[in-house]
Design a protein around this motif. Sequence first.
Motif, PDB file in Angstrom:
ATOM      1  N   GLU A  36       0.817  -1.217   0.000  1.00 57.86           N
ATOM      2  CA  GLU A  36       0.000   0.000   0.000  1.00 57.86           C
ATOM      3  C   GLU A  36       0.850   1.266   0.000  1.00 57.86           C
ATOM      4  OE1 GLU A  36      -3.508   2.053   2.717  1.00 57.86           O
ATOM      5  OE2 GLU A  36      -3.174  -0.113   2.822  1.00 57.86           O
ATOM      6  N   ILE A  37       1.836   1.346   0.891  1.00 56.31           N
ATOM      7  CA  ILE A  37       2.611   2.588   1.003  1.00 56.31           C
ATOM      8  C   ILE A  37       3.513   2.808  -0.206  1.00 56.31           C
ATOM      9  CG2 ILE A  37       2.555   2.570   3.533  1.00 56.31           C
ATOM     10  CD1 ILE A  37       5.417   1.551   3.555  1.00 56.31           C
ATOM     11  N   ASN A  38       3.788   1.731  -0.951  1.00 56.21           N
ATOM     12  CA  ASN A  38       4.646   1.863  -2.136  1.00 56.21           C
ATOM     13  C   ASN A  38       3.868   1.764  -3.453  1.00 56.21           C
ATOM     14  OD1 ASN A  38       7.558   1.889  -1.017  1.00 56.21           O
ATOM     15  ND2 ASN A  38       6.647   0.147   0.050  1.00 56.21           N
ATOM     16  N   ASN A  39       2.539   1.739  -3.357  1.00 52.48           N
ATOM     17  CA  ASN A  39       1.673   1.690  -4.549  1.00 52.48           C
ATOM     18  C   ASN A  39       2.067   0.552  -5.498  1.00 52.48           C
ATOM     19  OD1 ASN A  39       0.166   4.071  -3.833  1.00 52.48           O
ATOM     20  ND2 ASN A  39       1.961   5.279  -4.428  1.00 52.48           N
ATOM     21  N   LEU A  40       2.163  -0.653  -4.949  1.00 59.06           N
ATOM     22  CA  LEU A  40       2.625  -1.789  -5.739  1.00 59.06           C
ATOM     23  C   LEU A  40       1.503  -2.731  -6.189  1.00 59.06           C
ATOM     24  CD1 LEU A  40       5.867  -2.631  -3.716  1.00 59.06           C
ATOM     25  CD2 LEU A  40       5.757  -1.691  -6.026  1.00 59.06           C
ATOM     26  N   TYR A  41       0.279  -2.472  -5.765  1.00 59.73           N
ATOM     27  CA  TYR A  41      -0.822  -3.366  -6.137  1.00 59.73           C
ATOM     28  C   TYR A  41      -1.009  -3.446  -7.649  1.00 59.73           C
ATOM     29  CZ  TYR A  41      -2.468  -3.954  -1.330  1.00 59.73           C
ATOM     30  OH  TYR A  41      -2.576  -4.289  -0.003  1.00 59.73           O
ATOM     31  N   SER A  42      -0.694  -2.361  -8.346  1.00 64.41           N
ATOM     32  CA  SER A  42      -0.914  -2.313  -9.797  1.00 64.41           C
ATOM     33  C   SER A  42      -0.048  -3.311 -10.552  1.00 64.41           C
ATOM     34  CB  SER A  42      -0.636  -0.902 -10.326  1.00 64.41           C
ATOM     35  OG  SER A  42       0.719  -0.546 -10.106  1.00 64.41           O
ATOM     36  N   ILE A  43       1.042  -3.765  -9.924  1.00 63.18           N
ATOM     37  CA  ILE A  43       1.944  -4.712 -10.588  1.00 63.18           C
ATOM     38  C   ILE A  43       1.213  -5.998 -10.957  1.00 63.18           C
ATOM     39  CG2 ILE A  43       3.911  -6.251 -10.139  1.00 63.18           C
ATOM     40  CD1 ILE A  43       5.395  -3.977  -8.943  1.00 63.18           C
ATOM     41  N   ALA A  44       0.183  -6.344 -10.203  1.00 61.85           N
ATOM     42  CA  ALA A  44      -0.562  -7.582 -10.450  1.00 61.85           C
ATOM     43  C   ALA A  44      -1.145  -7.611 -11.854  1.00 61.85           C
ATOM     44  CB  ALA A  44      -1.669  -7.738  -9.423  1.00 61.85           C
ATOM     45  N   SER A  45      -1.508  -6.440 -12.374  1.00 62.85           N
ATOM     46  CA  SER A  45      -2.141  -6.390 -13.694  1.00 62.85           C
ATOM     47  C   SER A  45      -1.179  -5.942 -14.798  1.00 62.85           C
ATOM     48  CB  SER A  45      -3.344  -5.435 -13.658  1.00 62.85           C
ATOM     49  OG  SER A  45      -2.931  -4.132 -13.263  1.00 62.85           O
ATOM     50  N   ARG A  56      11.581  -3.156  -8.703  1.00 62.18           N
ATOM     51  CA  ARG A  56      10.563  -2.263  -8.147  1.00 62.18           C
ATOM     52  C   ARG A  56      10.393  -2.516  -6.650  1.00 62.18           C
ATOM     53  NH1 ARG A  56       6.255  -0.721 -11.797  1.00 62.18           N
ATOM     54  NH2 ARG A  56       4.949  -0.296  -9.973  1.00 62.18           N
ATOM     55  N   PHE A  57      10.406  -3.780  -6.273  1.00 59.84           N
ATOM     56  CA  PHE A  57      10.216  -4.131  -4.869  1.00 59.84           C
ATOM     57  C   PHE A  57      11.453  -3.780  -4.041  1.00 59.84           C
ATOM     58  CE2 PHE A  57       6.443  -6.098  -6.217  1.00 59.84           C
ATOM     59  CZ  PHE A  57       5.709  -6.490  -5.108  1.00 59.84           C
ATOM     60  N   ILE A 140      -1.168 -19.480  -9.894  1.00 63.10           N
ATOM     61  CA  ILE A 140      -2.363 -18.996  -9.204  1.00 63.10           C
ATOM     62  C   ILE A 140      -3.579 -19.112 -10.121  1.00 63.10           C
ATOM     63  CG2 ILE A 140      -3.496 -16.899  -8.320  1.00 63.10           C
ATOM     64  CD1 ILE A 140      -0.748 -16.058  -7.202  1.00 63.10           C
ATOM     65  N   HIS A 141      -3.402 -18.715 -11.371  1.00 68.89           N
ATOM     66  CA  HIS A 141      -4.495 -18.788 -12.347  1.00 68.89           C
ATOM     67  C   HIS A 141      -4.885 -20.243 -12.621  1.00 68.89           C
ATOM     68  CE1 HIS A 141      -7.040 -17.611 -15.700  1.00 68.89           C
ATOM     69  NE2 HIS A 141      -6.412 -18.506 -16.460  1.00 68.89           N
ATOM     70  N   ALA A 142      -3.885 -21.119 -12.748  1.00 69.64           N
ATOM     71  CA  ALA A 142      -4.144 -22.527 -13.069  1.00 69.64           C
ATOM     72  C   ALA A 142      -4.875 -23.251 -11.949  1.00 69.64           C
ATOM     73  CB  ALA A 142      -2.820 -23.235 -13.381  1.00 69.64           C
ATOM     74  N   THR A 143      -4.717 -22.771 -10.725  1.00 72.29           N
ATOM     75  CA  THR A 143      -5.379 -23.411  -9.577  1.00 72.29           C
ATOM     76  C   THR A 143      -6.679 -22.701  -9.218  1.00 72.29           C
ATOM     77  OG1 THR A 143      -3.950 -22.093  -8.102  1.00 72.29           O
ATOM     78  CG2 THR A 143      -3.257 -24.355  -8.586  1.00 72.29           C
ATOM     79  N   SER A 144      -7.188 -21.916 -10.150  1.00 69.97           N
ATOM     80  CA  SER A 144      -8.491 -21.245  -9.990  1.00 69.97           C
ATOM     81  C   SER A 144      -8.528 -20.270  -8.822  1.00 69.97           C
ATOM     82  CB  SER A 144      -9.612 -22.297  -9.831  1.00 69.97           C
ATOM     83  OG  SER A 144      -9.657 -23.137 -10.965  1.00 69.97           O
ATOM     84  N   HIS A 145      -7.385 -19.688  -8.521  1.00 67.93           N
ATOM     85  CA  HIS A 145      -7.326 -18.618  -7.530  1.00 67.93           C
ATOM     86  C   HIS A 145      -7.108 -17.301  -8.260  1.00 67.93           C
ATOM     87  CE1 HIS A 145      -7.236 -21.228  -3.990  1.00 67.93           C
ATOM     88  NE2 HIS A 145      -6.341 -21.981  -4.610  1.00 67.93           N
ATOM     89  N   VAL A 146      -7.278 -16.215  -7.530  1.00 70.41           N
ATOM     90  CA  VAL A 146      -6.914 -14.906  -8.073  1.00 70.41           C
ATOM     91  C   VAL A 146      -5.841 -14.320  -7.181  1.00 70.41           C
ATOM     92  CG1 VAL A 146      -9.142 -14.448  -9.148  1.00 70.41           C
ATOM     93  CG2 VAL A 146      -8.771 -13.765  -6.770  1.00 70.41           C
ATOM     94  N   ILE A 147      -4.992 -13.478  -7.758  1.00 68.46           N
ATOM     95  CA  ILE A 147      -3.828 -12.988  -7.022  1.00 68.46           C
ATOM     96  C   ILE A 147      -4.227 -12.160  -5.801  1.00 68.46           C
ATOM     97  CG2 ILE A 147      -3.465 -10.827  -8.287  1.00 68.46           C
ATOM     98  CD1 ILE A 147      -0.421 -11.708  -8.323  1.00 68.46           C
TER      99      ILE A 147
END
Length: 218
Positions: A36-45, A56-57, A140-147
């Motif tokens: 959150e403090i480093n605005n890194l959530y967008s990396i997922a997409s 970046r990390f 994650i995608h192959a096991t029907s989860h979302v990040i």
Amino acid sequence: DYILKKYNMINKYPDVIISIPRTVVLTTEVYDEFLEINNLYSIASEDLKDDDILMRFIYSKLPEKISEQLMEFLESVSKPIAVRSSSLLEDSYYQPFAGIYSTYMIANNDPSINVRLSQLEIAIKSVFASVFYKDSKSYIHATSHVIDEEKMAVILQEVVGNYHSEKKYYPTFSGVARSLNFYPIAPEKSEYGIVNVALGLGKTVVDGGAYLRFCPKY
């Protein structure tokens, strides 16, 4: 640690000390706050290379209070440190993520505690970054989860062992012990368990190399 104390394992065998190495857990809340403090959530997409994600990390900052607590940890630990992933999905019963994420070891032997702190923080952030690597996201995608379901805790643990020279540190042997043996060889029984061990840090066991297999009862 609770079980060792409950069954008084520390005093069960003469001249043998049974204990767990000193351990600290950075909970998933630390991971959330870091992103959150480093605005890194967008990396997922974003479609980034693993090396770019890692950079970046690494160049992002851990929460200040965490850095202060890590400094306290380093002041009391002089042995090498394993920096291990422990995500919410990693020990999923049906679709375990074991081996998907990164694990690091740091020597923790620089004369400067600030250098050691920097190395430890880089290792922690590198474990966080591994959630977003291409192979991780594919699994994650192959096991029907979302990040968004995945959250990463990090375990900091003293590496068990001894110094065998000024530059070499390792345990005499290590491996994996299982309480159930699914392939017992008579007179073994399944409930007697099974142990696989090898010299050193145990990579041989994990990689399926030549190791010693034995039943603790025999």
